[in-house]
Design a protein around this motif. Sequence first.
Motif, mmCIF file in Angstrom:
data_model
loop_
_atom_site.group_PDB
_atom_site.id
_atom_site.type_symbol
_atom_site.label_atom_id
_atom_site.label_comp_id
_atom_site.label_asym_id
_atom_site.label_seq_id
_atom_site.Cartn_x
_atom_site.Cartn_y
_atom_site.Cartn_z
ATOM 1 N N ARG A 63 36.219 -13.144 6.972
ATOM 2 C CA ARG A 63 37.606 -13.434 6.608
ATOM 3 C C ARG A 63 37.901 -14.932 6.712
ATOM 4 N N TYR A 67 38.915 -17.628 3.527
ATOM 5 C CA TYR A 67 40.098 -18.480 3.476
ATOM 6 C C TYR A 67 39.735 -19.959 3.549
ATOM 7 N N HIS A 68 38.614 -20.281 4.159
ATOM 8 C CA HIS A 68 38.191 -21.669 4.238
ATOM 9 C C HIS A 68 37.591 -22.151 2.921
ATOM 10 N N GLY A 70 38.555 -21.309 0.033
ATOM 11 C CA GLY A 70 39.689 -21.608 -0.833
ATOM 12 C C GLY A 70 39.482 -21.119 -2.249
ATOM 13 N N GLN A 73 43.182 -18.421 -6.490
ATOM 14 C CA GLN A 73 43.961 -17.196 -6.365
ATOM 15 C C GLN A 73 44.459 -16.687 -7.709
ATOM 16 N N GLU A 96 29.869 -19.110 5.444
ATOM 17 C CA GLU A 96 30.672 -19.834 4.464
ATOM 18 C C GLU A 96 29.808 -20.367 3.325
#
Length: 111
Positions: A63, A67-68, A70, A73, A96
Amino acid sequence: MKITTITSNRDFQRIYRRGKSFVSPSLVTYAIKTKNNNLRIGITTSKKVGKAVNRNRSRRLIRAAFYHVGADQSASYDLIFVARTRTAYVKSYDVERAMREHLLQLGIIKS
């Protein structure tokens, strides 16, 4: 756009069957393009990952990496991230990096 979570078993099964998969030692990503303008994610961990502490750590790492990274969206994809047995034992930047490679191949993020 809002990032929502995938919760229904039917959606998970559809993405597993029809989606593209990307594999790395610490993460597996399944993705399928959708018609609605939503980015939905689901995270799964099996009991092979370990006890509850390791499974929860794996989910937190995935998670946080998402979000890191990016992700764009405005992309309309359904994504499932599957933790592997070594996910709980690697550093967060390894997860990541694997996720970034998978999302670059999909075109969700730019290099």
